[in-house]
Design an enzyme around this catalytic site. Structure first.
Site, PDB file in Angstrom:
ATOM      1  N   GLY A 199      19.771  19.419  49.999  1.00  0.00           N
ATOM      2  CA  GLY A 199      21.181  20.878  49.811  1.00  0.00           C
ATOM      3  C   GLY A 199      22.130  19.966  48.899  1.00  0.00           C
ATOM      4  CG  ASP A 243      23.129  28.677  54.174  1.00  0.00           C
ATOM      5  OD1 ASP A 243      22.938  28.446  54.442  1.00  0.00           O
ATOM      6  OD2 ASP A 243      23.853  27.025  54.091  1.00  0.00           O
ATOM      7  CD  GLN A 294      20.534  32.707  60.728  1.00  0.00           C
ATOM      8  OE1 GLN A 294      20.373  33.065  59.159  1.00  0.00           O
ATOM      9  NE2 GLN A 294      21.531  32.228  60.829  1.00  0.00           N
TER      10      GLN A 294
HETATM   11  O1  F6P Z   1      23.369  24.925  54.981  1.00  0.00           O
HETATM   12  C1  F6P Z   1      22.972  25.239  55.600  1.00  0.00           C
HETATM   13  C2  F6P Z   1      23.540  26.185  56.853  1.00  0.00           C
HETATM   14  O2  F6P Z   1      22.207  26.066  57.398  1.00  0.00           O
HETATM   15  C3  F6P Z   1      25.608  26.306  56.730  1.00  0.00           C
HETATM   16  O3  F6P Z   1      24.322  28.101  56.756  1.00  0.00           O
HETATM   17  C4  F6P Z   1      25.308  26.563  58.053  1.00  0.00           C
HETATM   18  O4  F6P Z   1      26.603  26.727  57.951  1.00  0.00           O
HETATM   19  C5  F6P Z   1      24.571  24.999  57.884  1.00  0.00           C
HETATM   20  O5  F6P Z   1      24.110  24.434  58.049  1.00  0.00           O
HETATM   21  C6  F6P Z   1      25.310  24.674  59.402  1.00  0.00           C
HETATM   22  O6  F6P Z   1      25.354  23.574  60.100  1.00  0.00           O
HETATM   23  P1  F6P Z   1      24.796  22.592  61.923  1.00  0.00           P
HETATM   24  O7  F6P Z   1      23.974  22.742  62.316  1.00  0.00           O
HETATM   25  O8  F6P Z   1      25.538  21.703  61.488  1.00  0.00           O
HETATM   26  O9  F6P Z   1      25.784  23.385  62.436  1.00  0.00           O
END
Ligand code: F6P
Length: 364
Positions: free
Chosen positions: A117, A142, A289
């Site tokens: 991403g 996202d 998700q």
């Molecule tokens: O960027 C993708 C994402 O899923 C975001 O929507 C979310 O805030 C973040 O990654 C969460 O990351 P982690 O897995 O480090 O909690």
């Protein structure tokens, strides 16, 4: 055209459904179409710096297309340009990008496919500027990457969130409750918007449209007046009230994008309960998700992206990212993809359609 013999591939940043499908397509296309060898670095850019890798042959990628996660592992912390390691008992960040490039050369790799991403593609672009032949593949649930219509993984996340809303609907109705579903989406409300329309939410709260709590309450009350005693709210983790702040859950110091959001759902629930006296419950969908099998749409998109990435590499289009425009896969400069985050346009026809169906965004 130069003959390429070996390419590397890695998956960087937060995982998302479809990563394995891309890895499989990259490997198959490289071997079957171009007679190349493929090496997969483990745990994102960490494997590139530490020369930790596995050979990807047809056997290694057999039967993985439908599986969630990534057989290569991923990391949203490790950045070769500020790579943390232990030095005299302290965690210290140093530039290990030359070490990463030396590893690529040592393995005889002609280039690298980065499936990532915004954060991973920023790193990829820095390697491009150092002369490495990189092709990017747009990944994130996202859907906030510019220069592509859709990132793979997004539609699976929408599917998961939409099913969650269906389930919340029946229990909300049975108990006359307000149900809040908090979904991911740090700076962009794509998941909330799509799932909210699909799942029949009454309120959709997203970062791009600051809400006012009085409008949220008014919407819930309006429903009560015409005898709808329950309401469904879908809120993106990055949503915030007008003039207010996002709710930060924690900071991850070593991550190149250290903010971890979360908690807006509970914050809202407290306010709604206080102001309406209606029982309000919260479901935080979180990593559900990101986990599990990609839906067919994402399996197909990620397969097409994987093949196109190898094609781009073989036709000397390094420095680009594969992208979906309409029905076609094209290539765009990685620079363009990371120039700005792709956000929901509050004036877009999708938002207009939602408003026409009496869905409130809490702003009016
Ligand atoms: O960027 C993708 C994402 O899923 C975001 O929507 C979310 O805030 C973040 O990654 C969460 O990351 P982690 O897995 O480090 O909690």
């Amino acid at each position: 055209m130069k003959k390429h013999n070996r390419i590397g591939v890695l998956t960087g940043g937060g995982d998302c459904p479809g990563l394995n499908s891309v890895i499989r397509a990259v490997t198959k296309a490289a071997i079957n179409k171009y007679d190349m060898e493929v090496v997969g670095f483990l745990d994102g850019f960490k494997g590139l710096v530490e020369n930790d890798y596995m050979t990807l042959d047809l056997k290694a990628v057999s039967g993985i297309g439908y599986r969630g996660g990534t057989i290569l592992g991923s990391s949203n912390r490790d950045n070769p340009f500020a790579f943390y390691s232990n030095l005299d008992g302290n965690r210290v960040a140093t530039d290990q990008s030359d070490r990463a490039i030396a590893n690529l050369e040592g393995l005889g790799l002609d280039g690298l496919i980065v499936i990532g991403g915004d954060g991973s593609l920023h790193i990829a672009q820095r390697f491009v500027e150092k002369g490495v032949a990189v092709v990017g593949v747009p990944k994130t649930i996202d859907n906030d990457l510019s220069a592509t219509d859709i990132t793979f993984g997004f539609n699976t996340a929408v599917d998961t969130a939409s099913s969650a809303l269906d389930r919340l609907h029946t229990t909300a109705e049975a108990h006359h409750r307000v149900m809040i579903l908090e979904v991911m989406g740090r700076y962009a409300g794509w998941i909330a918007l799509h799932a909210g329309i699909s799942g029949g939410a009454h309120l959709i709260l997203i970062p791009e449209i600051p809400y006012k709590i009085e409008n949220v309450i008014a919407k819930i009350r309006k429903r009560q007046w015409y005898d709808k005693k329950f309401s469904i709210i879908v809120v993106a983790e990055g949503a915030a009230p007008l003039g207010g702040r996002q709710v930060v859950q924690k900071m991850v110091a070593e991550s190149h994008d250290p903010v971890r959001l979360g908690g807006i759902g509970h914050h809202l629930a407290q306010e709604i309960e206080q102001l309406t006296k209606i029982e309000t419950r919260v479901t935080v969908l979180g990593h559900l998700q990101r986990g599990g099998s990609p839906i067919p749409y994402d399996r197909i998109l990620s397969a097409r992206y994987g093949v196109a990435a190898v094609d781009a590499f073989a036709s000397e289009q390094a420095g680009t990212m594969v992208s979906l425009r309409g029905q076609e896969i094209i290539t765009v400069p990685i620079k363009e993809a990371i120039s700005e985050l792709k956000k929901v346009d509050p004036e877009s026809s999708m938002v207009e359609a939602a408003r026409a169906m009496d869905i409130s965004f809490g702003d009016r």
